[in-house]
Design a protein around this motif. Structure first.
Motif, PDB file in Angstrom:
ATOM      1  N   PRO A  28      53.533  28.393  13.488  1.00  0.00           N
ATOM      2  CA  PRO A  28      53.135  29.283  14.586  1.00  0.00           C
ATOM      3  C   PRO A  28      54.256  30.245  14.982  1.00  0.00           C
ATOM      4  O   PRO A  28      55.410  29.857  15.116  1.00  0.00           O
ATOM      5  CB  PRO A  28      52.838  28.307  15.738  1.00  0.00           C
ATOM      6  N   GLN A  83      48.330  24.079  19.054  1.00  0.00           N
ATOM      7  CA  GLN A  83      49.605  23.555  19.550  1.00  0.00           C
ATOM      8  C   GLN A  83      49.669  23.648  21.071  1.00  0.00           C
ATOM      9  O   GLN A  83      49.469  24.710  21.653  1.00  0.00           O
ATOM     10  CB  GLN A  83      50.779  24.334  18.966  1.00  0.00           C
ATOM     11  N   LYS A 152      55.643  18.996  16.313  1.00  0.00           N
ATOM     12  CA  LYS A 152      56.582  19.933  15.681  1.00  0.00           C
ATOM     13  C   LYS A 152      57.865  19.919  16.489  1.00  0.00           C
ATOM     14  O   LYS A 152      57.827  20.061  17.714  1.00  0.00           O
ATOM     15  CB  LYS A 152      55.989  21.344  15.638  1.00  0.00           C
ATOM     16  N   ASN A 214      60.459  23.015   7.460  1.00  0.00           N
ATOM     17  CA  ASN A 214      60.286  24.382   7.999  1.00  0.00           C
ATOM     18  C   ASN A 214      61.640  25.046   8.249  1.00  0.00           C
ATOM     19  O   ASN A 214      62.576  24.405   8.695  1.00  0.00           O
ATOM     20  CB  ASN A 214      59.480  24.308   9.313  1.00  0.00           C
ATOM     21  N   ASP A 216      63.360  29.275   7.283  1.00  0.00           N
ATOM     22  CA  ASP A 216      63.986  30.218   6.344  1.00  0.00           C
ATOM     23  C   ASP A 216      63.308  30.312   4.984  1.00  0.00           C
ATOM     24  O   ASP A 216      63.946  30.771   4.034  1.00  0.00           O
ATOM     25  CB  ASP A 216      65.472  29.885   6.134  1.00  0.00           C
ATOM     26  N   GLY A 238      56.873  30.567   8.549  1.00  0.00           N
ATOM     27  CA  GLY A 238      56.599  31.422   9.702  1.00  0.00           C
ATOM     28  C   GLY A 238      56.960  32.869   9.389  1.00  0.00           C
ATOM     29  O   GLY A 238      56.128  33.648   8.901  1.00  0.00           O
ATOM     30  N   ARG A 239      58.230  33.231   9.623  1.00  0.00           N
ATOM     31  CA  ARG A 239      58.646  34.618   9.451  1.00  0.00           C
ATOM     32  C   ARG A 239      58.445  35.102   8.020  1.00  0.00           C
ATOM     33  O   ARG A 239      58.177  36.282   7.789  1.00  0.00           O
ATOM     34  CB  ARG A 239      60.098  34.780   9.901  1.00  0.00           C
TER      35      ARG A 239
HETATM   36  C1  LIG Z   1      58.618  35.121  17.434  1.00  0.00           C
HETATM   37  C2  LIG Z   1      58.559  33.645  17.205  1.00  0.00           C
HETATM   38  C3  LIG Z   1      57.588  32.884  17.868  1.00  0.00           C
HETATM   39  C4  LIG Z   1      57.503  31.495  17.658  1.00  0.00           C
HETATM   40  N1  LIG Z   1      56.528  30.787  18.291  1.00  0.00           N
HETATM   41  C5  LIG Z   1      56.424  29.449  18.064  1.00  0.00           C
HETATM   42  C6  LIG Z   1      55.388  28.683  18.675  1.00  0.00           C
HETATM   43  O1  LIG Z   1      54.527  29.185  19.419  1.00  0.00           O
HETATM   44  N2  LIG Z   1      55.363  27.339  18.437  1.00  0.00           N
HETATM   45  C7  LIG Z   1      56.289  26.722  17.610  1.00  0.00           C
HETATM   46  O2  LIG Z   1      56.219  25.516  17.413  1.00  0.00           O
HETATM   47  N3  LIG Z   1      57.249  27.434  17.015  1.00  0.00           N
HETATM   48  C8  LIG Z   1      57.337  28.771  17.215  1.00  0.00           C
HETATM   49  N4  LIG Z   1      58.310  29.483  16.572  1.00  0.00           N
HETATM   50  C9  LIG Z   1      59.157  28.808  15.570  1.00  0.00           C
HETATM   51  C10 LIG Z   1      58.545  28.916  14.177  1.00  0.00           C
HETATM   52  O3  LIG Z   1      57.298  28.245  14.091  1.00  0.00           O
HETATM   53  C11 LIG Z   1      59.476  28.326  13.095  1.00  0.00           C
HETATM   54  O4  LIG Z   1      59.746  26.981  13.409  1.00  0.00           O
HETATM   55  C12 LIG Z   1      60.798  29.088  12.998  1.00  0.00           C
HETATM   56  O5  LIG Z   1      60.609  30.472  13.079  1.00  0.00           O
HETATM   57  C13 LIG Z   1      61.520  28.750  11.666  1.00  0.00           C
HETATM   58  O6  LIG Z   1      60.674  28.944  10.561  1.00  0.00           O
HETATM   59  P1  LIG Z   1      60.636  30.335   9.716  1.00  0.00           P
HETATM   60  O7  LIG Z   1      62.034  30.624   9.247  1.00  0.00           O
HETATM   61  O8  LIG Z   1      59.677  30.045   8.588  1.00  0.00           O
HETATM   62  O9  LIG Z   1      60.141  31.408  10.631  1.00  0.00           O
HETATM   63  C14 LIG Z   1      58.419  30.855  16.779  1.00  0.00           C
HETATM   64  C15 LIG Z   1      59.400  31.619  16.130  1.00  0.00           C
HETATM   65  C16 LIG Z   1      59.471  32.998  16.324  1.00  0.00           C
HETATM   66  C17 LIG Z   1      60.508  33.801  15.582  1.00  0.00           C
END
Ligand SMILES: Cc1cc2nc3c(=O)[nH]c(=O)nc-3n(C[C@H](O)[C@H](O)[C@H](O)COP(=O)(O)O)c2cc1C
Length: 354
Positions: A28, A83, A152, A214, A216, A238-239
């Motif tokens: 998310p 969530q 999470k 999860n 990067d 995510g990103r």
């Molecule tokens: C803009 C933004 C919003 C996020 N919103 C949530 C969220 O609503 N719930 C959650 O569990 N994590 C949230 N995260 C964390 C991401 O789910 C993830 O754990 C984190 O970005 C690392 O993974 P990634 O490198 O694949 O993005 C958010 C991260 C970002 C950058």
């Protein structure tokens, strides 16, 4: 383990009573991974479980319009977990029951959010600091509903308090169906590199529930590396999914032993159109305002000429959007698309002040 050696039996995964068709999930990202985005990314193929943005449990039950919009879904937005977050057990339980009563199939408890407004109420990553409290909270939610409950979280509050392995072991005993671990501490925010050893410690700590790694993952190779280095059973992206929405379909092709291809310009413009039109289904004319946030993203992603990106930032009607999309299609490739490294803003400055 080359991708092509992963056979089809390995591609699905069991989360409690749910069979998820792919081990690559959408993490998310509040404000980005809304219904329209989930639907359009699912159409590309390869995505397993998606999770809604975090929803404040009390507001969901109270009927706040914003919270209810966050959980709006459609039959093609499946499999989906919702969530929820709160520092108060009773609120989480009420929200979980509400969700089950309304047909939702999975509930995810947020224990990873580093933001002060979430932590100050005892929710998000703050829950990881109080093992007994966190266990009581999770146990209460599991008892209240029949659908699978997942959690999470991060590795811990800071590097002196890496509580994720111990908590995960306890959560498994309580009946949590799976745990997603973002391999950073709350103190780290989004700084530094994801700690694969930290995620592996969680994988080693549990008996049999799936651990979802999860952090990067930007390319199919990163996803492979996450599984290899940590032994995790699934990967949440995510990103990386914003950088490349085709990442799930590329992984799927690699697993089938087929070389992935880059989407053709027409497919990219089609993605833009469908993203917007799914948003219109949910928000009607208000989508024109909501979609502006994505102008810069599409500008970079599709290499949209500056004047068209500018129009995408200001358009006022659905008809105007269609005109712009037609022109983007006609003039595709005029601006060279560079691969952006940081399209999604993360909070910055000292984590204490977030
Ligand atoms: C803009 C933004 C919003 C996020 N919103 C949530 C969220 O609503 N719930 C959650 O569990 N994590 C949230 N995260 C964390 C991401 O789910 C993830 O754990 C984190 O970005 C690392 O993974 P990634 O490198 O694949 O993005 C958010 C991260 C970002 C950058």
């Amino acid at each position: 383990m080359p991708f092509s050696s992963l056979n089809t039996d390995e591609s699905s995964i069991q989360i409690g009573t749910r069979t998820i068709p792919s081990r690559y999930f959408l993490a998310p990202l509040a404000g980005y991974t809304h219904l329209a985005f989930r639907r359009v990314i699912r159409e590309l193929g390869g995505l397993g479980l998606a999770t809604t943005d975090l929803v404040l449990a009390s507001q969901l039950v109270a009927g706040s319009q914003k919270s209810r919009q966050l959980v709006v879904t459609t039959p093609d937005d499946d499999p989906l977990s919702v969530q929820i977050f709160s520092g108060i057990q009773r609120e989480l339980i009420s929200a979980a029951k509400w969700l089950e009563d309304h047909g939702y199939q999975g509930i995810d408890i947020n224990m990873g959010c580093p933001m002060a407004k979430v932590n100050s109420s005892g929710g998000g990553a703050r829950l990881m600091c109080d093992t007994d409290g966190a266990c009581a909270t999770v146990a209460g939610v599991i008892e209240a509903v029949d659908v699978p409950v997942t959690v999470k979280m991060r590795l811990g509050w800071d590097r002196d308090n890496l509580t994720a392995p111990a908590l995960s072991r306890e959560f498994e005993k309580l009946g949590v169906a799976a745990i997603t671990i973002h391999g950073r501490t709350r103190q780290q925010g989004f700084q530094g590199e994801v700690n694969h050893d930290g995620i592996k410690a969680v994988v080693d700590a549990v008996e049999s529930i799936p651990i979802v790694g999860n952090g990067d993952v930007r390319t199919p190779e990163d996803a492979q590396r996450m599984r290899k280095l940590t032994g995790c059973h699934a990967v949440a992206i995510g990103r990386g999914a914003m950088l490349d929405p085709w990442i799930f379909s590329k992984i799927q092709r690699l697993e089938q032993g087929v070389e992935p291809t880059e989407p053709r310009p027409a497919e990219q413009v089609q993605f833009l159109r469908r993203h917007f039109h799914y948003m219109v289904e949910q928000y009607q004319d208000y989508s024109c305002l909501l979609f502006r946030k994505f102008a810069g993203w599409y500008g970079q992603k599709l290499g949209i000429p500056d004047d068209l990106e500018d129009r995408l930032r200001r358009f006022e009607s659905i008809e105007e959007f269609d005109e712009i999309a037609n022109e983007i299609h006609a003039r595709h490739g005029e601006r060279i698309a560079t691969l952006p490294t940081a399209l999604i803003n993360v909070p910055n400055g000292p984590v204490e002040r977030w």
